[in-house]
Write a protein that holds these residues in place. Structure first.
Motif, short mmCIF file in Angstrom:
data_model
loop_
_atom_site.label_atom_id
_atom_site.label_comp_id
_atom_site.label_asym_id
_atom_site.label_seq_id
_atom_site.Cartn_x
_atom_site.Cartn_y
_atom_site.Cartn_z
N THR A 26 0.83 -1.19 0.00
CA THR A 26 0.00 0.00 0.00
C THR A 26 0.87 1.24 0.00
O THR A 26 2.05 1.18 0.35
CB THR A 26 -0.92 0.00 1.24
OG1 THR A 26 -1.61 1.24 1.31
CG2 THR A 26 -0.13 -0.17 2.53
N ALA A 27 0.29 2.35 -0.36
CA ALA A 27 0.99 3.64 -0.30
C ALA A 27 0.85 4.26 1.08
O ALA A 27 1.31 5.37 1.30
CB ALA A 27 0.44 4.59 -1.37
N ARG A 28 0.21 3.56 2.02
CA ARG A 28 -0.06 4.09 3.35
C ARG A 28 -0.69 5.48 3.23
O ARG A 28 -0.11 6.49 3.60
CB ARG A 28 1.21 4.12 4.20
CG ARG A 28 1.76 2.76 4.49
CD ARG A 28 2.87 2.73 5.53
NE ARG A 28 3.76 3.85 5.56
CZ ARG A 28 4.93 3.93 4.93
NH1 ARG A 28 5.32 2.92 4.19
NH2 ARG A 28 5.69 4.98 5.05
N SER A 29 -1.85 5.50 2.67
CA SER A 29 -2.53 6.75 2.34
C SER A 29 -2.66 7.69 3.54
O SER A 29 -2.94 7.27 4.65
CB SER A 29 -3.93 6.44 1.80
OG SER A 29 -4.61 7.66 1.54
N THR A 30 -2.46 8.97 3.24
CA THR A 30 -2.64 10.02 4.24
C THR A 30 -3.81 10.91 3.85
O THR A 30 -3.90 12.07 4.26
CB THR A 30 -1.35 10.86 4.38
OG1 THR A 30 -1.00 11.38 3.08
CG2 THR A 30 -0.20 10.04 4.93
#
Length: 198
Positions: A26-30
């Motif tokens: 994942t892009a480790r969403s912010t």
């Protein structure tokens, strides 16, 4: 050796990451931490990157003999490549700068940044700047990359690269720095948030 080391680490890292961290791809969403700048920046950046990748793939995989055979002169091919490269590059730069602004400006986003993120941002920045400079500096077709850089990359995949194609024939240093930065980026890919591309 660098292309093979980078590809081995990249591919081996993807396999390792898949086996050990299947749910961490994942892009480790912010997005929940800040969404307004992200919506604009992410779309512009990703569209620019897709266009740039497409241009690189076409430039590397389609030999000059093919475009000559279909009647596309080298002059018009170069005009299309420069226009497409500058357009894609501008989109990537605008998106990247906006994403970096967002990461620096908003403390809640900034605290999610890891050391690996910083390394990736540096390599991306070098790759973006050198890629754009190579495109702009080559507007006059000083480097015939279709007879130097492109064959070099095609030869990598048939396990018979000729490094002199990247160091001779008028290939500017900026092209070499661009390629080296991207090889390092490929090696880091599986260990970073770039994994989300897969």
């Amino acid at each position: 050796i660098l292309p093979y080391v980078a590809l081995s680490i990249g591919i081996g890292g993807l396999i390792w990451r898949r086996k050990t961290d299947e749910f961490g791809w994942t892009a480790r969403s912010t997005e929940l931490l800040e969404g307004k700048v992200l919506r604009f920046a992410s779309i512009v950046f990703h569209l620019g990157v897709l266009a740039a990748i497409g241009g690189h793939v076409m430039g590397i995989l389609i030999p000059q003999s093919f475009t000559d055979a279909v009647g596309l002169s080298d002059h018009y091919y170069h005009l299309i490549a420069v226009f497409g490269g500058v357009s894609a590059g501008l989109a990537v730069i605008v998106g990247f700068v906006a994403l970096m602004y967002r990461r620096i400006k908003f403390p809640r986003v900034r605290v999610t940044t890891t050391r690996m993120d910083v390394a990736v941002f540096i390599l991306l920045g070098i790759g973006i700047v050198t890629g754009m400079l190579a495109t702009v500096l080559n507007i006059g077709d000083a480097v015939n990359y279709r007879e130097s850089v492109a064959p070099y990359f095609r030869q990598i995949f048939i396990l018979d690269p000729d490094p002199s194609l990247m160091t001779g024939g008028g290939v500017m240093l900026i092209f070499q720095i661009h390629v080296i930065a991207v090889w390092f980026l490929y090696a880091l890919w599986p260990f970073s948030r770039l994994i989300h591309a897969f």
